[in-house]
Design an enzyme around this catalytic site. Sequence first.
Site, PDB file in Angstrom:
ATOM      1  N   GLU A 159      61.328  14.471 -21.147  1.00 57.78           N
ATOM      2  CA  GLU A 159      59.862  14.079 -21.171  1.00 57.78           C
ATOM      3  C   GLU A 159      59.868  13.496 -22.612  1.00 57.78           C
ATOM      4  OE1 GLU A 159      55.864  14.002 -22.296  1.00 57.78           O
ATOM      5  OE2 GLU A 159      57.496  15.198 -23.261  1.00 57.78           O
ATOM      6  N   GLU A 160      60.606  14.118 -23.683  1.00 59.15           N
ATOM      7  CA  GLU A 160      60.298  13.655 -24.982  1.00 59.15           C
ATOM      8  C   GLU A 160      61.288  12.358 -25.230  1.00 59.15           C
ATOM      9  OE1 GLU A 160      58.236  14.798 -26.500  1.00 59.15           O
ATOM     10  OE2 GLU A 160      57.893  16.912 -26.466  1.00 59.15           O
ATOM     11  N   HIS A 220      55.411  17.971 -32.303  1.00 60.01           N
ATOM     12  CA  HIS A 220      56.233  16.751 -32.823  1.00 60.01           C
ATOM     13  C   HIS A 220      56.349  16.840 -34.566  1.00 60.01           C
ATOM     14  CE1 HIS A 220      55.750  13.894 -28.827  1.00 60.01           C
ATOM     15  NE2 HIS A 220      55.563  15.096 -28.713  1.00 60.01           N
ATOM     16  N   ASP A 257      62.800  20.125 -22.600  1.00 63.77           N
ATOM     17  CA  ASP A 257      63.475  19.367 -23.907  1.00 63.77           C
ATOM     18  C   ASP A 257      62.635  19.262 -24.891  1.00 63.77           C
ATOM     19  OD1 ASP A 257      61.841  17.450 -22.296  1.00 63.77           O
ATOM     20  OD2 ASP A 257      62.821  15.766 -23.475  1.00 63.77           O
ATOM     21  N   HIS A 262      58.101  20.689 -19.434  1.00 64.34           N
ATOM     22  CA  HIS A 262      59.622  20.223 -19.711  1.00 64.34           C
ATOM     23  C   HIS A 262      60.139  21.108 -20.838  1.00 64.34           C
ATOM     24  CE1 HIS A 262      58.278  18.496 -23.719  1.00 64.34           C
ATOM     25  NE2 HIS A 262      56.943  18.364 -23.076  1.00 64.34           N
ATOM     26  N   ASP A 293      55.359  23.154 -27.625  1.00 65.24           N
ATOM     27  CA  ASP A 293      55.756  21.780 -26.795  1.00 65.24           C
ATOM     28  C   ASP A 293      57.056  21.588 -26.477  1.00 65.24           C
ATOM     29  OD1 ASP A 293      55.527  19.079 -25.616  1.00 65.24           O
ATOM     30  OD2 ASP A 293      55.319  18.214 -27.480  1.00 65.24           O
TER      31      ASP A 293
END
Length: 481
Positions: free
Chosen positions: A185-186, A450, A119, A117, A150
Amino acid sequence: MTETRTDVQPAREPAGAHADATTLEQLRAAVEAGFPLTIADLTRLVRIPSVSWGAFDHEHVATSAESVAELVRGLGVFDEVHIRRARIGEGDELGQPAVVARRAARNGRPTVLLYAHHDVQPPGRDEDWESAPFEPTLRGDRLYGRGAADDKAGVMSHVAAVRALVEVAGADLDLGIALFIEGEEEFGSRSFANFLRDQRDLLEADAIVVADSNNWDVDTPALTVALRGNVTFRLTVTTLDHASHSGMFGGAVPDAMLATVRLLDTLWDADGAVAVEGLRSAGLTTPEYDEAQLRAETGLLDGVAPIGRGSILSRIWAQPSITVTGVDAPSVANASNTLLPSVAVRLSARIAPGQDAAEAFEALRDHLVAHAPFGARIEIDDVDTGQPFLVDTSGWAVAEAKAAMTEAWGREPVDIGVGGSIPFIAELIEEFPSAQILVTGVEDPDSRAHSPNESLHLGVFRRAVLAEAAFLARLEARTGE
């Protein structure tokens, strides 16, 4: 307590012959020669603040999708490359743009779907970062920036692996390759199920590589075989129909903050283990992992004890957890002597493999209603759920992937569980039930996805790219089942 039993432990030697040594060394040379370009492309992607959350500018997500599509087109191996969106649920609102591509398999070769992903999570406060979150910065052997690990590194692991394969085998491949680089996805993959149905012909595959997970450490690869599911929702606790002076009525009427604190405390036992009846654990056999390693990887302060029961990894991989991730209440700076009428919190629960997420939500809801103190009124809304996941490791794709990892890293991979969730994997399985799922990744325990100062270890990244290129080369040489 009901348990679901499986083993999560160091992998045995993968079945099947090793890849041709000459091909492997050619791939290694191609990955190494192309690595400066790979890092340059990754830094360009990291500079795009493609946060898919509702409060952020989604033009950046569109720009990110265009940049990824340009990279994919530049590979020169796909019959078609598109940027597409899908509806969210039954409404007319569209999800964020995703990049999809496909080349058809020939001469009996399988088709592999490569997922990542583009995003990213919100960056948080700039002052918590040692360098600007969207200015990729190299310090030592790590590249820092939001999305550096990520999952823009996941995107680039696919791009770089295909580049290396083409460098060695040529663009006229027999292997079928599909690509799906998601854009939300996030933010919960809200259009994911509709997207799979809409793009089924482009995405259908024999094996699916999800490059969005972790490795055991910077020297040891891992294949993720267990993922916890999730249940998140907003809990609002109300005790008064208007605010009152805390000095005038405090001690006689319960304010919402008091009721909320008392209610939340019922969710855990004294040792921090979850105390909600109906939330189950899975019986996973886990590798050795001691408290010192936990402290090193999490920053747990001296004198602060870990929580929960059982082996440390079982607490993370195989048991439920509940976290309060947000509170709507006056800040300390704006606090007044007031009895609050209402308080809202965001609860995030992780669900053990083997338990249905809807069942887990019902257990949480029933617990909160039953334990509301002082007759407080309870409201639960904005509910989101994702199913946990256990991988079937008996298929040929897992054997090929483990062999490729062993060759690329020089070490056998470890089968791991992950405490986080990738809920859309259940939707992939529902739409493509015969496909074999491989959950890989470019992260290591210090990547801090994150969190502020997210980073990518360049050695891990280099080996992950080579492992995927070797896996694709094995499939290019494979015929039959």
